[in-house]
Design a protein around this motif. Structure first.
Motif, PDB file in Angstrom:
ATOM      1  N   LYS A  31     -22.032  27.866   7.698  1.00  7.97           N
ATOM      2  CA  LYS A  31     -21.436  27.791   6.265  1.00  7.97           C
ATOM      3  C   LYS A  31     -20.054  29.016   6.068  1.00  7.97           C
ATOM      4  N   SER A  32     -19.160  28.575   5.529  1.00  8.77           N
ATOM      5  CA  SER A  32     -18.058  29.542   5.553  1.00  8.77           C
ATOM      6  C   SER A  32     -18.206  30.224   4.046  1.00  8.77           C
ATOM      7  N   ASN A  33     -17.105  31.100   4.150  1.00 13.98           N
ATOM      8  CA  ASN A  33     -17.030  31.996   2.867  1.00 13.98           C
ATOM      9  C   ASN A  33     -16.247  31.162   1.735  1.00 13.98           C
ATOM     10  N   THR A  34     -16.351  31.757   0.508  1.00 13.43           N
ATOM     11  CA  THR A  34     -15.995  30.922  -0.538  1.00 13.43           C
ATOM     12  C   THR A  34     -14.361  31.557  -0.727  1.00 13.43           C
ATOM     13  N   ALA A  35     -13.554  30.525  -0.855  1.00 13.99           N
ATOM     14  CA  ALA A  35     -12.013  30.779  -0.674  1.00 13.99           C
ATOM     15  C   ALA A  35     -11.532  30.118  -2.312  1.00 13.99           C
ATOM     16  N   LYS A  36     -11.176  30.575  -3.392  1.00 14.26           N
ATOM     17  CA  LYS A  36     -10.781  30.001  -4.555  1.00 14.26           C
ATOM     18  C   LYS A  36     -11.647  28.911  -4.909  1.00 14.26           C
ATOM     19  N   LYS A  37     -12.854  29.083  -5.038  1.00 12.54           N
ATOM     20  CA  LYS A  37     -13.820  28.234  -5.538  1.00 12.54           C
ATOM     21  C   LYS A  37     -14.460  27.227  -4.622  1.00 12.54           C
ATOM     22  N   TYR A  38     -13.594  27.179  -3.101  1.00  7.37           N
ATOM     23  CA  TYR A  38     -13.824  26.285  -2.278  1.00  7.37           C
ATOM     24  C   TYR A  38     -14.930  26.857  -1.109  1.00  7.37           C
ATOM     25  N   ALA A  61      -8.792  21.691  -0.169  1.00  8.55           N
ATOM     26  CA  ALA A  61      -8.793  23.289  -0.591  1.00  8.55           C
ATOM     27  C   ALA A  61      -7.414  23.796  -0.264  1.00  8.55           C
ATOM     28  N   PRO A  62      -7.056  25.004  -0.626  1.00  7.60           N
ATOM     29  CA  PRO A  62      -5.923  25.952  -0.327  1.00  7.60           C
ATOM     30  C   PRO A  62      -6.010  26.554   0.851  1.00  7.60           C
ATOM     31  N   ALA A  63      -4.871  26.761   1.387  1.00  7.58           N
ATOM     32  CA  ALA A  63      -4.922  27.452   2.814  1.00  7.58           C
ATOM     33  C   ALA A  63      -5.792  28.901   2.702  1.00  7.58           C
ATOM     34  N   ALA A  64      -6.613  29.078   3.522  1.00  7.34           N
ATOM     35  CA  ALA A  64      -7.318  30.481   3.442  1.00  7.34           C
ATOM     36  C   ALA A  64      -7.723  31.030   4.864  1.00  7.34           C
ATOM     37  N   ASN A  65      -8.166  32.004   4.814  1.00  4.48           N
ATOM     38  CA  ASN A  65      -8.925  32.576   6.126  1.00  4.48           C
ATOM     39  C   ASN A  65     -10.238  32.406   6.053  1.00  4.48           C
ATOM     40  N   TRP A  66     -10.832  31.764   6.963  1.00  2.00           N
ATOM     41  CA  TRP A  66     -12.002  31.202   6.989  1.00  2.00           C
ATOM     42  C   TRP A  66     -13.045  31.950   8.062  1.00  2.00           C
ATOM     43  N   THR A  67     -14.322  32.205   7.427  1.00  2.00           N
ATOM     44  CA  THR A  67     -15.157  33.089   8.212  1.00  2.00           C
ATOM     45  C   THR A  67     -16.527  32.000   8.336  1.00  2.00           C
ATOM     46  N   PHE A  68     -17.169  31.680   9.393  1.00  3.66           N
ATOM     47  CA  PHE A  68     -18.364  30.881   9.236  1.00  3.66           C
ATOM     48  C   PHE A  68     -19.750  31.841   9.751  1.00  3.66           C
ATOM     49  N   THR A  69     -20.536  31.619   9.148  1.00  2.00           N
ATOM     50  CA  THR A  69     -21.927  32.238   9.282  1.00  2.00           C
ATOM     51  C   THR A  69     -23.031  31.217   9.742  1.00  2.00           C
ATOM     52  N   LYS A  70     -23.854  31.273  10.639  1.00  2.00           N
ATOM     53  CA  LYS A  70     -24.753  30.458  10.938  1.00  2.00           C
ATOM     54  C   LYS A  70     -25.947  30.543   9.898  1.00  2.00           C
ATOM     55  N   ASN A  71     -26.218  29.351   9.559  1.00  2.00           N
ATOM     56  CA  ASN A  71     -27.258  29.362   8.504  1.00  2.00           C
ATOM     57  C   ASN A  71     -28.787  29.457   8.909  1.00  2.00           C
TER      58      ASN A  71
END
Length: 276
Positions: free
Chosen positions: A175-182, A266-276
């Motif tokens: 699961k990723s971080n939240t960027a501008k509500k996405y 979704a707008p461009a953003a820096n995405w970081t994903f964490t294992k659920n």
């Protein structure tokens, strides 16, 4: 089938993460056929040293294992079949390997022809020699002994930092971080392939990728290239990720630099994903 052109390019600072989604829902029967057609075998390979006479590891039960010098090479250095009970395998090598060279270990489902491979860097088989030198210096000078011990410890620490945090497969839900509500959810599965979903304020917006066949190319233990082909698509797409821990990775470009990427609407953003 609807098509949405989505690409993630490693040479620019703005890329797009996502791909084609089937226009109609995936039925239970479709999922079953996908299992045999699109899913690559699992594969874990133990460390390989230059004095090694065999390659060992575990894979999907009953798959064919081959060791090659290069990608898609016709000649093999050795082959075997993973145990039908445990998945363990041992491949005897026809020749010795050079330190710092790469070998390609393939796992292939002989029925569906689906395959998965890992690139393994051959490590120097100098552990025993280093131990002997340390022992010799120890009996000569105490000061030399301390210096050698510190250097050896430093080398071990460095080696641990490049081990890849023990991650050998991306299988699981991320699961990723939240960027501008996405936010996003990525699933790597041996049964359903690669799947990517977009959310807004916690509610599902769209499935970006569904039941895609995927391959992993480990450029380094922590820097991987993911190539995937959505079901029904003719062209493959790819993106890069960098592990920062055993349960976290960032989306990067081909130069291993963190970049802003788009995911569907979704707008461009820096995405970081964490294992659920």
């Amino acid at each position: 089938m609807k098509k949405m052109m989505v690409a993630l390019t490693g040479l620019v600072t703005l890329a797009t993460l996502g791909a084609t989604v089937p226009a109609t829902p995936i039925t239970a029967n479709a999922a079953k056929s996908t299992k045999s057609t699109y899913v690559s075998p699992s594969l874990k390979v133990n460390a390989i040293y230059s004095n090694a006479k065999k390659v060992t590891g575990t894979a999907t039960k009953g798959v064919k294992i081959q060791v090659k010098k290069s990608k898609n090479a016709k000649k093999v250095l050795g082959s075997a079949t993973a145990s039908s009970k445990t998945g363990k395998f041992t491949v005897k090598l026809s020749k010795s390997l050079k330190t710092n060279s790469n070998v390609y270990v393939y796992a292939t489902n002989t029925k569906t022809k689906a395959y998965f491979y890992r690139i393994i860097r051959v490590q120097a088989a100098a552990t025993k020699a280093a131990t002997k030198k340390t022992t010799t210096k120890k009996s000569t000078k105490k000061t030399t002994k301390k210096t050698t011990t510190k250097k050896t410890a430093a080398k071990k620490t460095t080696a641990k930092k490049t081990v890849s945090y023990g991650v050998k497969t991306p299988t699981g839900t991320w699961k990723s971080n939240t960027a501008k509500k996405y936010s996003q959810k990525i699933v790597f599965s041996q049964k359903t392939g690669y799947n990517q979903t977009l959310y807004k304020n916690g509610k599902k917006v769209k499935t970006l990728v569904s039941y895609a066949k995927y391959d992993v190319d480990a450029k380094t233990p922590t820097f991987w290239k993911i190539t995937y082909t959505p079901k029904g698509a003719k062209k493959a797409s790819s993106f890069y990720l960098r592990f920062t821990s055993a349960k976290k990775f960032k989306i990067v470009n081909a130069k291993n630099q963190v970049v802003k990427t788009k995911a569907g609407v979704a707008p461009a953003a820096n995405w970081t994903f964490t294992k659920n």
